[in-house]
Design an enzyme around this catalytic site. Structure first.
Site, PDB file in Angstrom:
ATOM      1  N   MET A 115       1.054  -1.752  -0.314  1.00 35.62           N
ATOM      2  CA  MET A 115       0.150  -0.115  -0.100  1.00 35.62           C
ATOM      3  C   MET A 115       1.229   1.479  -0.077  1.00 35.62           C
ATOM      4  SD  MET A 115      -3.069  -1.381  -0.815  1.00 35.62           S
ATOM      5  CE  MET A 115      -3.562  -0.026  -0.646  1.00 35.62           C
ATOM      6  N   ASP A 130      -1.053  17.775 -10.624  1.00 35.98           N
ATOM      7  CA  ASP A 130      -1.230  19.691 -10.132  1.00 35.98           C
ATOM      8  C   ASP A 130      -0.815  20.968 -10.881  1.00 35.98           C
ATOM      9  OD1 ASP A 130      -2.847  20.923  -8.531  1.00 35.98           O
ATOM     10  OD2 ASP A 130      -0.523  20.683  -7.279  1.00 35.98           O
TER      11      ASP A 130
END
Length: 170
Positions: A115, A130
């Protein structure tokens, strides 16, 4: 209950008890990608993005994300990471440029770092988006997937690089 370890007998969420698991070296590598216009690629390469050096910022964001994985994914255990390494590679196609991202994470502990690697690669890609969205809101992120993991009682895993039409970056 369904064979899912993150649910208790009543079907409610729980964090798995890993106290009886042995501490071993565990690694994971995950990849993601950002598909973009050639102009955006050129401006990233020439460091002409107003917000700064896109790959340097994405690299730091990916490292920070790996360290914060347990804060954003509810059932992840907080881990002491031994290392986080981010690498980038470019692929130029006729219609687009593709930034390939690989995040490699290592720990010595009682649970794996899959993860953390996936979060790291994902946040790298999100950071690129972004920083470049003013130039190309049509950028596409992905695929994102686990490529490899080692250590732990479930053994090792290595994805066939052609399985999801991703480039092998290991």
């Amino acid at each position: 209950m369904n064979g899912f370890s993150h649910f208790n007998e009543e079907g409610r969420a729980r964090m798995v008890d890993i106290s009886d698991k042995s501490s071993t070296v565990r690694t994971a590598a995950a990849i993601s990608s950002v598909h973009m216009k050639h102009d955006v690629y050129s401006r990233i390469k020439n460091r002409e993005i107003g917000k700064g050096d896109v790959l340097a910022v994405a690299q730091v964001a990916g490292i920070m994300a790996a360290k914060q994985t347990s804060a954003i994914i509810p059932m992840c255990h907080p881990l002491s990471l031994s290392s986080v390494d981010i690498s980038f590679g470019w692929e130029e196609k006729d219609s687009e440029a593709v930034l390939h991202i690989q995040a490699s994470v290592k720990t010595k502990g009682s649970t794996g770092v899959e993860m953390e690697a996936l979060t790291s690669a994902s946040v790298c890609a999100l950071t690129v988006y972004d920083m470049c969205k003013a130039l190309d809101k049509g950028m596409v992120i992905g695929p994102t997937c686990l490529m490899e993991k080692t250590g732990g009682k479930n053994g090792d895993f290595k994805r066939d690089a052609s399985e999801y039409k991703v480039e092998d970056q290991s």
